[in-house]
Scaffold this motif. Structure first.
Motif, PDB file in Angstrom:
ATOM      1  N   GLY A 374       0.654  -1.275  -0.118  1.00  0.00           N
ATOM      2  CA  GLY A 374      -0.050  -0.162   0.274  1.00  0.00           C
ATOM      3  C   GLY A 374       0.275   1.443  -0.304  1.00  0.00           C
ATOM      4  O   GLY A 374       1.536   1.041   0.635  1.00  0.00           O
ATOM      5  N   PRO A 375      -0.244   2.717  -0.604  1.00  0.00           N
ATOM      6  CA  PRO A 375       1.136   3.344  -1.238  1.00  0.00           C
ATOM      7  C   PRO A 375       1.268   3.854   0.840  1.00  0.00           C
ATOM      8  O   PRO A 375       2.336   5.444   0.800  1.00  0.00           O
ATOM      9  N   LEU A 376       0.156   3.761   1.657  1.00  0.00           N
ATOM     10  CA  LEU A 376       0.349   4.889   3.252  1.00  0.00           C
ATOM     11  C   LEU A 376       1.626   3.532   4.017  1.00  0.00           C
ATOM     12  O   LEU A 376       1.224   2.673   4.062  1.00  0.00           O
ATOM     13  N   GLY A 377       2.230   4.563   5.190  1.00  0.00           N
ATOM     14  CA  GLY A 377       2.832   3.070   6.042  1.00  0.00           C
ATOM     15  C   GLY A 377       1.242   2.655   6.984  1.00  0.00           C
ATOM     16  O   GLY A 377       1.308   3.774   7.614  1.00  0.00           O
ATOM     17  N   VAL A 378       2.356   1.952   7.478  1.00  0.00           N
ATOM     18  CA  VAL A 378       1.589   1.108   7.602  1.00  0.00           C
ATOM     19  C   VAL A 378       2.787  -0.104   9.406  1.00  0.00           C
ATOM     20  O   VAL A 378       3.513  -0.231   8.826  1.00  0.00           O
ATOM     21  N   ARG A 386       7.230   0.222  20.490  1.00  0.00           N
ATOM     22  CA  ARG A 386       8.070  -0.826  19.575  1.00  0.00           C
ATOM     23  C   ARG A 386       7.575  -0.736  18.840  1.00  0.00           C
ATOM     24  O   ARG A 386       6.792  -1.540  19.095  1.00  0.00           O
ATOM     25  N   PHE A 387       8.675  -0.989  17.791  1.00  0.00           N
ATOM     26  CA  PHE A 387       7.990  -1.570  16.849  1.00  0.00           C
ATOM     27  C   PHE A 387       7.557  -2.815  16.295  1.00  0.00           C
ATOM     28  O   PHE A 387       8.971  -3.454  16.754  1.00  0.00           O
ATOM     29  N   LEU A 388       6.784  -3.840  15.943  1.00  0.00           N
ATOM     30  CA  LEU A 388       6.844  -4.804  15.953  1.00  0.00           C
ATOM     31  C   LEU A 388       7.285  -5.571  14.595  1.00  0.00           C
ATOM     32  O   LEU A 388       7.757  -6.268  14.223  1.00  0.00           O
ATOM     33  N   LYS A 389       6.698  -4.775  13.549  1.00  0.00           N
ATOM     34  CA  LYS A 389       6.212  -4.584  12.291  1.00  0.00           C
ATOM     35  C   LYS A 389       6.217  -3.701  11.686  1.00  0.00           C
ATOM     36  O   LYS A 389       5.058  -2.769  11.936  1.00  0.00           O
ATOM     37  N   VAL A 390       6.670  -3.392  10.193  1.00  0.00           N
ATOM     38  CA  VAL A 390       6.437  -1.936   8.900  1.00  0.00           C
ATOM     39  C   VAL A 390       6.914  -2.423   7.545  1.00  0.00           C
ATOM     40  O   VAL A 390       7.151  -3.184   7.685  1.00  0.00           O
ATOM     41  N   ASN A 391       5.813  -1.902   6.890  1.00  0.00           N
ATOM     42  CA  ASN A 391       5.841  -2.493   5.748  1.00  0.00           C
ATOM     43  C   ASN A 391       6.358  -1.106   4.901  1.00  0.00           C
ATOM     44  O   ASN A 391       7.705  -0.118   5.447  1.00  0.00           O
ATOM     45  N   GLY A 392       6.610  -1.207   3.506  1.00  0.00           N
ATOM     46  CA  GLY A 392       7.982  -0.941   2.609  1.00  0.00           C
ATOM     47  C   GLY A 392       7.447   0.671   2.033  1.00  0.00           C
ATOM     48  O   GLY A 392       8.510   1.504   2.671  1.00  0.00           O
ATOM     49  N   ALA A 393       6.093   0.895   2.558  1.00  0.00           N
ATOM     50  CA  ALA A 393       6.088   3.051   2.163  1.00  0.00           C
ATOM     51  C   ALA A 393       6.081   3.502   3.745  1.00  0.00           C
ATOM     52  O   ALA A 393       7.040   4.607   3.658  1.00  0.00           O
ATOM     53  N   LEU A 394       6.467   2.816   4.569  1.00  0.00           N
ATOM     54  CA  LEU A 394       7.002   3.823   5.877  1.00  0.00           C
ATOM     55  C   LEU A 394       8.378   3.328   5.324  1.00  0.00           C
ATOM     56  O   LEU A 394       9.655   4.884   6.325  1.00  0.00           O
ATOM     57  N   CYS A 395       8.879   2.312   5.748  1.00  0.00           N
ATOM     58  CA  CYS A 395      10.677   2.218   5.647  1.00  0.00           C
ATOM     59  C   CYS A 395      10.954   3.363   4.578  1.00  0.00           C
ATOM     60  O   CYS A 395      12.475   4.509   4.607  1.00  0.00           O
ATOM     61  N   GLN A 396      10.851   3.891   3.338  1.00  0.00           N
ATOM     62  CA  GLN A 396      10.412   4.274   2.497  1.00  0.00           C
ATOM     63  C   GLN A 396      10.509   6.273   3.286  1.00  0.00           C
ATOM     64  O   GLN A 396      11.522   7.027   2.686  1.00  0.00           O
ATOM     65  N   MET A 397       9.890   6.250   3.660  1.00  0.00           N
ATOM     66  CA  MET A 397       9.444   7.439   4.683  1.00  0.00           C
ATOM     67  C   MET A 397      10.228   7.554   5.421  1.00  0.00           C
ATOM     68  O   MET A 397      10.613   9.521   4.902  1.00  0.00           O
ATOM     69  N   THR A 456      -3.331   7.954  12.555  1.00  0.00           N
ATOM     70  CA  THR A 456      -4.203   7.203  12.736  1.00  0.00           C
ATOM     71  C   THR A 456      -3.519   5.834  13.675  1.00  0.00           C
ATOM     72  O   THR A 456      -3.637   5.182  12.520  1.00  0.00           O
ATOM     73  N   ALA A 457      -4.556   6.257  14.564  1.00  0.00           N
ATOM     74  CA  ALA A 457      -3.850   4.677  15.429  1.00  0.00           C
ATOM     75  C   ALA A 457      -4.552   4.203  16.003  1.00  0.00           C
ATOM     76  O   ALA A 457      -5.832   5.108  17.111  1.00  0.00           O
ATOM     77  N   GLY A 470      -1.045  -1.777  18.767  1.00  0.00           N
ATOM     78  CA  GLY A 470      -1.337  -0.410  18.214  1.00  0.00           C
ATOM     79  C   GLY A 470      -1.346  -0.537  16.569  1.00  0.00           C
ATOM     80  O   GLY A 470      -0.310  -1.179  16.673  1.00  0.00           O
ATOM     81  N   LEU A 471      -2.429  -0.257  16.238  1.00  0.00           N
ATOM     82  CA  LEU A 471      -2.382  -0.990  14.264  1.00  0.00           C
ATOM     83  C   LEU A 471      -2.070   0.997  14.167  1.00  0.00           C
ATOM     84  O   LEU A 471      -3.367   1.781  14.372  1.00  0.00           O
ATOM     85  N   THR A 472      -1.190   1.581  13.290  1.00  0.00           N
ATOM     86  CA  THR A 472      -0.833   3.281  12.806  1.00  0.00           C
ATOM     87  C   THR A 472      -0.924   2.879  11.466  1.00  0.00           C
ATOM     88  O   THR A 472      -0.672   2.344  10.359  1.00  0.00           O
ATOM     89  N   MET A 473      -1.781   4.083  10.428  1.00  0.00           N
ATOM     90  CA  MET A 473      -1.636   4.065   9.428  1.00  0.00           C
ATOM     91  C   MET A 473      -0.776   5.853   8.877  1.00  0.00           C
ATOM     92  O   MET A 473      -1.625   7.042  10.068  1.00  0.00           O
TER      93      MET A 473
END
Length: 862
Positions: A374-378, A386-397, A456-457, A470-473
């Motif tokens: 997805g285009p949004l960071g999750v 602490r971050f448990l899992k992150v997607n590529g969009a957030l890493c790139q951000m 948004t959390a 927690g789930l953050t967008m």
């Protein structure tokens, strides 16, 4: 003559007499002997008759027992068996009443008997004898105590009943004789009692009792068998109910015949009729889905060969062509030689589970694609941030790899100024004080660059509702923010231009008036007249100019007054006279004031709000008749009521000003708080911009509702307090002109504006003060350091050329600590104190009246 009934067996042996002789033809002695022989013969015949009757009775009893046994064996259910035993017992003993009791060993210390059936008892007697204990003085109790049969031919002569209430109960029930026989199983366990009762005294015959013993043994065995069968039946019913409830199909396959017998839900699981006959193995295998058939058959054969259990999930195809998923479990059973002879197990329909698993896999795949692509960071965040899992969009951000981010908390990449707010919101979220939160904040990239985001959390929970993570967008809004800032900068430049134009317009008008009045004053002086009116007009124009500067300071957030606890309703009420003369003659003023909590503000700020809003409403009504309505009331934000973004929950004071004027378009509403903006030609002042600045400084908010041709409503919300307002006094009158000469004092006036310094010095001189002037900071330092000059008061401006006002103040306090210092500035006292970096004892703000300055200096030097 002896008569033998037809069909009766002949007596054995029978006397061999055929002829009876007449007694009169015999000798007396012979006749007597004959008579004796005849009597003996008749006695023998009677004994034979009684034996025959007894034998017939016993045969009748035996036949009856055989019939009863046949009937009892064929009974269905324990209740029917009890009824048969009662009827048989009553018939065998020719009794008037009969009863049967079952033994309950769990009751009491040694068990109790319970009446389960009877013949002839009244309802009262049946209730009285429902339970019999070991101590009960009845035939049942006696039999329970002794473990043997009890026969009471006459209850009135019974020893263990004598003197007890039980005897009267028997007689009241119409019973005078009773017998009770225990029902004992083959294992020797007491099952119950069978009893008979007679209305008259009666003793059963020995043959009847022997028959009753046979019946009792048979009845005990039948009752035990019936109980076992009934328990087995109930168990089978419960098993069938459990199988049906669990939707289990039970199967049993004979490995010699390869025939499968099934029960429960088995037939339904394969789409067969409930009465479908047992299935040969080959026929069952054809029901398995072709794609699963070979795998299932291999599992079965391996299980049989290795004699181990098996389980498998496979599909079956119903006769209607539909496909269903089954879970099969089986166990192999061996004979004494260790050979597999039977396999049994269960089947369970798992179609719904399989469909749910399929949908779950699809959902997980969709989530994975959204999460990873997805285009949004999750991000999934633990309770410790602490971050448990992150997607590529957030890493790139943020410029970090996934491995690097997993080692960090969200606070590690958040801008320091934003950390506190987001940590507090996260704590509230995990404590379930809020369901979710949205926040606009900044991330710091690995390169150090700033990224603006919308976050948004929400909370992910397990099935029990416990918080998991927690789930953050996260949306990158850096470009949007930059565009907004550029647009805001352009808007500010436009506002500055409008502001400058408006100020120039107003000040040109004021300066024009000053020039005109000065010309008139000179003309009056040339003619020898007093220019008092012209000077007063110049003074009024100057004060109007100071009001414009004051409004500018309020708009810029630089002007403030001492805040207190004020009542908005009270201030509005005291302004009614001013409001009535300030609004148009065409406007009718309606006031509705509520009882309000105090707010933290100054009376001048609230007065400015009220007069500006009333003036704006009056201009909106114009030359048409209309209504201006002003109301105050308390409101609650949150807790189910309406709310305004940016304001916390709690109690607020609402000041509402509405008019029936021409209203505003959305475009006008967007600019209504800009300085010098007006729908008329040319800006006329700061107006609503000042209102906006005051409300902002007081921590409130403005809600605007308007529509063209339908009027306008301004709703101002200001936070309330729990402290009652301070009662306000009436307006303070202007300081009157001093009438007596001041005491002699030396005042050092430090002011770089020559006209102002000269005017102040002349005025102070006229009132008896000695004045030393200093046009800059350096000159002021020279005067202060000259020890020959006594100084009492220092009037110090904070903006000076040369040495700074801070240096002058420090040197004055060092060398002349007894000297009083009055600070003067066009800025507020707070700004002056900040500039001097020192506390201020006395302050006068420009522009000021010279008479007020004289009074202040006179009071200060004392």
């Amino acid at each position: 003559m002896i008569q033998i009934q037809k069909g009766a067996p002949p007596p054995d042996p029978l006397p061999d007499f055929a002829i009876l002789y007449r007694t009169e033809e015999m000798e007396p002695e012979s006749e007597r002997a004959f008579r004796e022989r005849t009597l003996a013969f008749e006695s023998a015949i009677e004994a034979l008759r009684q034996d025959r009757q007894r034998l017939e009775a016993e045969l009748d009893v035996a036949a009856r027992l055989q019939s009863v046994a046949t009937q009892l064996i064929s009974t269905r259910g324990t209740a029917e068996l009890y009824e048969g035993i009662l009827d048989a017992t009553r018939a065998i003993l020719h009794a008037d009443f009969a009863s049967i009791q079952m033994f309950h060993p769990e009751r009491g210390t040694q068990g109790e008997l319970r009446l389960l059936g009877h013949r002839g008892f009244s309802e009262e007697a049946a209730t009285h004898w429902e339970w019999v204990r070991l101590t009960t003085q009845t035939a049942w109790g006696q039999a329970l105590r002794t473990g043997r049969r009890v026969v009471v031919p006459d209850v009135r002569d019974c020893d263990f009943m004598a003197g007890s209430d039980v005897l009267q109960v028997y007689l009241s029930a119409g019973i005078k004789a009773v017998q009770t026989t225990p029902l004992v199983s083959r294992a020797g366990a007491l099952v119950g009692m069978v009893s008979t009762h007679w209305r008259e005294p009666h003793e059963p015959a020995a043959s009847e009792l022997r028959a009753l013993d046979v019946l009792a043994r048979m009845a005990a065995d039948l009752i035990e068998r019936s109980r076992v069968e009934e328990a087995l039946r109930e168990s089978q019913e419960h098993l069938a109910l459990a199988q049906n409830a669990a939707r289990l199909g039970v199967w049993n396959c004979d490995l010699h015949t390869n025939i499968t017998v099934f029960s429960g839900e088995y037939a339904r699981l394969y789409g067969l009729q409930p009465d479908h006959p047992p299935l040969p193995h080959e026929e069952w295998l054809r029901l398995v889905h072709p794609s699963d058939r070979e795998r299932v058959e291999m599992l079965l054969q391996e299980s049989i060969a290795d004699t181990h259990s098996w389980d498998a999930e496979f599909r079956v195809v119903w006769p209607d062509g539909s496909m269903h998923w089954l879970l099969g479990k089986g166990e192999v059973f061996l004979d004494d030689s260790g050979a597999a002879v039977r396999m049994a197990g269960v089947n369970l329909d798992i179609t719904d589970r399989k469909e749910a698993e399929g949908k779950l896999r699809e959902s997980e795949e969709r989530f994975r694609r959204v999460f990873e692509e997805g285009p949004l960071g999750v991000a999934l965040v633990a309770r410790d941030s602490r971050f448990l899992k992150v997607n590529g969009a957030l890493c790139q951000m943020v410029g970090y790899t996934e491995e690097e981010l997993i080692q960090k908390t969200f606070a590690d990449i958040t801008h320091p100024n934003d950390v506190r707010a987001v940590v507090e919101l996260a704590e509230q979220l995990f404590k379930r004080e809020i369901p979710f939160y949205r926040i606009q904040k900044r991330y710091v990239k690995k390169t150090g660059e700033i990224v603006w985001i919308n976050l948004t959390a929400s909370l992910l929970r397990d099935r029990d509702g416990d918080s998991l993570q927690g789930l953050t967008m996260i949306e990158d809004i850096t470009e949007i923010k930059r565009t907004q800032e550029e647009a805001l900068s352009r808007q500010k430049l436009e506002a500055v231009g409008t502001l400058a134009s408006g100020i120039a317009h107003d000040f040109n008008n004021l300066l024009g008036a000053v020039v005109a009045q000065a010309d008139l004053a000179q003309a009056e002086l040339a003619a020898g007249s007093s220019p008092e009116e012209e000077l007063k007009a110049i003074y009024d124009v100057a004060m109007r100019g100071s009001e414009i500067v004051r409004e500018l300071m309020i708009y810029a957030g630089k002007e403030s007054e001492a805040l207190g606890l004020v009542d908005v309703s009270q201030i509005v009420e005291e302004m009614l006279g001013l409001l009535k003369v300030s609004v148009s003659k065409h406007a009718r003023l309606e006031i509705d004031l509520g009882h309000l909590p105090a707010i933290q503000a100054s009376a001048a700020q609230i007065s400015q709000l009220v007069i500006n809003l009333a003036t704006n409403a009056s201009e909106a009504i114009g030359d048409r008749d209309g209504v201006i309505r002003m109301t105050t009331r308390r409101v609650m934000l949150g807790h189910g009521s309406w709310g305004i973004e940016g304001l916390a929950e709690g109690e607020y004071v609402q000041l509402e000003v509405s008019d029936t004027g021409r209203g505003m378009s959305p475009e006008t509403q967007a600019r209504v708080f800009d300085p010098f903006f007006s729908t008329k030609s040319g800006g006329r002042g700061l107006g609503l911009a000042v209102v906006y600045g005051i409300v902002r400084d007081l921590g409130g908010a403005i809600n605007l509702v308007s529509e063209p041709n339908h009027g306008t409503t301004f709703q101002i919300l200001l936070p309330g307090t729990e402290t009652p307002p301070i009662v306000m006094r009436g307006p303070v009158s202007h300081i009157s002109r001093p009438t007596l000469p001041s005491q002699a004092a030396i005042v050092l006036v430090v002011e770089d504006e020559d006209p102002l310094r000269q005017a102040v010095s002349k005025m102070l001189g006229k009132h008896g003060f000695s004045v030393i002037e200093a046009p800059d900071g350096s000159a002021a330092l020279d005067v202060i350091r000259a020890q020959s000059n006594p100084l009492h008061v220092l009037l110090l401006d904070i903006t000076l050329p040369g040495a700074s006002s801070r240096e002058v103040l420090q040197e004055a306090r060092r060398l002349r600590p007894e000297m009083r210092v009055i600070i003067t500035s066009a800025y507020t006292e707070e700004m002056a104190a900040a500039s001097l970096q020192s506390a201020i004892e006395h302050f006068v703000q420009k522009p000021y009246r010279l008479y007020d300055l004289v009074r202040l200096i006179d009071a200060t030097k004392c």
